[in-house]
Every structure is written in C-alpha cells, then in structure tokens.
Scaffold this motif. Structure first.
Motif, short mmCIF file in Angstrom:
data_model
loop_
_atom_site.label_atom_id
_atom_site.label_comp_id
_atom_site.label_asym_id
_atom_site.label_seq_id
_atom_site.Cartn_x
_atom_site.Cartn_y
_atom_site.Cartn_z
N ALA A 91 34.66 66.59 11.18
CA ALA A 91 34.52 67.71 11.97
C ALA A 91 33.89 67.28 13.47
O ALA A 91 34.28 67.77 14.53
N PRO A 92 32.73 66.40 13.47
CA PRO A 92 32.58 65.95 14.85
C PRO A 92 33.77 65.32 15.60
O PRO A 92 33.68 65.75 16.91
N LEU A 93 34.39 64.65 15.00
CA LEU A 93 35.73 64.12 15.74
C LEU A 93 36.64 65.36 16.26
O LEU A 93 36.85 65.23 17.51
N GLY A 94 36.98 66.39 15.47
CA GLY A 94 37.49 67.44 15.83
C GLY A 94 37.01 68.15 16.87
O GLY A 94 37.82 68.42 18.07
N VAL A 95 35.65 68.24 16.98
CA VAL A 95 35.08 69.02 18.26
C VAL A 95 35.44 68.04 19.09
O VAL A 95 35.38 68.64 20.58
N ILE A 96 34.91 66.78 19.32
CA ILE A 96 35.01 66.00 20.36
C ILE A 96 36.36 66.04 21.21
O ILE A 96 36.77 66.32 22.33
N VAL A 97 37.47 65.71 20.14
CA VAL A 97 38.93 65.74 20.66
C VAL A 97 39.27 67.09 21.27
O VAL A 97 39.81 67.30 22.36
N GLY A 98 38.85 68.38 20.62
CA GLY A 98 38.98 69.75 21.11
C GLY A 98 38.52 69.97 22.44
O GLY A 98 39.10 70.58 23.39
N LEU A 99 37.29 69.22 22.58
CA LEU A 99 36.73 69.52 23.79
C LEU A 99 37.21 68.77 25.08
O LEU A 99 37.43 69.21 26.18
#
Length: 285
Positions: A91-99
């Motif tokens: 989840a943190p990885l997805g948030v960082i990549v999405g931002l």
C-alpha cells in the motif's frame, strides 16, 4: 492549328519538384521516439531502477529463506498473515508510485486533474505487485522452515547477477550510445551486486573461504576464488580503460570547440547529456 497546339503546350507551367518529407517532419511535434537522445535520461533512470530492484529482490529472497530456516518448529504459517504483510508493504509503495505519476512531469493543475484516473490505476498495480512480492517472500520463508533441504542460494545469485549484467549494458548503451559506457556500467554494477551477496550470504562466504564442508568443497572454492580474482582484474581494467578513453575524447572535443560557446565545453564530460540543438552555421561536435 499546329501553332495553336504548341502555344497551348508552352503555356502549361513546368511541374514543381518538392523534396520528400522526412520521417521526423511527418511525426507530430510532441511525439518523441524511445530510441533517441532525447530519452537518454529515461533509459539511464529505468536501468538503474531495474538493477536496484533486481539486487534487492535477490537479497530479500535470501533473507526470507534465512529467517524461515531459523524459525521455531511450532511457528504457525497462515495465508492471512502473508496478505496482511503484503498489503502493509504494497500500500505505501502504491501510494508513492501513484503520487509520482500524478505530479511528474510537472504541469498545471488542469493537467494533474486529468491524470487522476491513470494515477489510481498505476497505484493499484504497484500495490498488487508489492503485495504479491511480499507474499512470495512469505512462501520462501515457509518453505525454508518446513522443508528438509536447505534453500538453494546459487540460482538466486546467478539469476540476479545475469539480469543486472545484461540489463545494465543494454540500458546504459541506449542512454549514451557509447559501448564503453555500457561495458563499464555492466561490469561495475555486477561487481557491486556480487559484493552485496558476499557481505550478506554466509554460504557464498564459506565457499570463497574454502571452509564449507562436503565433497568437492575445496575444488569449488578454488574455482570461485579464481573467478573472483579474474573478475576483479577485469573490473579494474574496464574502469581504467573507461576513464582513459573519456579523458582522451574530452581533450579532442575541447580542441574542436575552441572559440565556441562556453556552454558546449561545460557539457563535454556528460556522457548521458542530450545533444545541444544546432546553431545556424555551426557543425555538431
């Protein structure tokens, strides 16, 4: 009547010859091909990210195997725990990549609003990939804990080093269009990955030291030591050759750019630099 025919023929203007349109002129103005100098920074960044991810995946797989083999026999292994750990890391990885997908490249607020859909899709894909990878590590740890045979580290080390060596050569060659850059990057990055395995992998360290017990351990240690010695010598030779040729090319360019814009001389040592747009009356360096 003959004179009228000749008069009509003479009044027809000669056909105009137009030069054929080039491929670059036919392409849209904002379209840039992937295999051009304008994408050199993208290839360098993507190659570095892939090499870091491959080295990290190999080391994490070996770490998971080591933790699993050291776990107590009464340890309970549940699929729900694997999913929880996967979501906690993904989840943190997805948030960082999405931002990053949302804000890069830097644009106006109206452009960023149009990227919301694609950014959410990218974030979801990154979250799912991170969750699957952590679940795979959980499975490696479980197999090491319940299996009767120790986890085989040789395929992991070999696959990781091979992937880094080939990807680094191809990526940095596409980024710089220089074979010496590709060779130097391939040898140096592979050496760094091997160094990380030798510092963290106990089995590889025992094989190199010759202290591993078993049939043929001494012969294997001699082979590995010879390979490592040859590899270190090759890395030293490649690095020396790279800096030597780089200095020679820079000296030649400095002589050829004498009397020109100082900006051209300041860009000479940048192998991955995008070529400066040609000025009227000047030739490319």
């Amino acid at each position: 009547m003959t004179k009228d025919v000749f008069a009509e023929r003479g009044s027809v203007p000669p056909p105009e010859l137009t030069p054929p349109a080039s491929a670059s002129a036919a392409a849209p103005a904002g379209q840039v091909e992937l295999f051009t100098d304008a994408k050199s920074g993208l290839w360098a960044a993507a190659t570095t990210a892939f090499c870091v991810a491959a080295a990290a995946a190999g080391n994490l797989a070996l770490l998971a195997a080591s933790l699993g083999s050291a776990a107590a026999p009464t340890t309970a292994w549940r699929l729900g725990d694997a999913l929880v750990w996967g979501l906690a890391a993904g989840a943190p990885l997805g948030v960082i990549v999405g931002l990053l997908r949302l804000v890069l490249p830097v644009a106006s607020w109206s452009d960023m609003r149009q990227r919301w859909g694609a950014s959410l899709v990218v974030a979801g894909v990154a979250t799912a990939a991170g969750c699957m990878f952590v679940t795979l590590l959980y499975g490696v740890a479980w197999r090491s804990a319940v299996g009767s045979l120790p986890f085989a580290w040789q395929p992991v080390v070999g696959l990781t080093m091979s992937a880094v060596a080939m990807a680094s050569f191809g990526g940095f060659y596409l980024a710089s269009r220089r074979s010496r850059v590709g060779f130097a990057a391939s040898f140096v990055l592979t050496f760094f990955v091997l160094l990380s395995f030798m510092l963290t992998l106990d089995g590889l360290a025992r094989v190199v030291a010759g202290s591993d017990a078993g049939d043929g351990a001494e012969a294997a240690a001699e082979v590995v030591q010879d390979l490592l010695s040859d590899f270190r010598n090759s890395v030293a030779l490649i690095v020396a050759f790279y800096f030597g040729t780089d200095a020679a090319v820079s000296v030649v360019k400095m002589f050829r750019t004498s009397g020109r814009d100082p900006e051209d001389i300041a860009r000479l040592d940048r192998d991955l630099a995008v070529p400066h747009p040609g000025r009227p009356g000047e030739h490319a360096v």
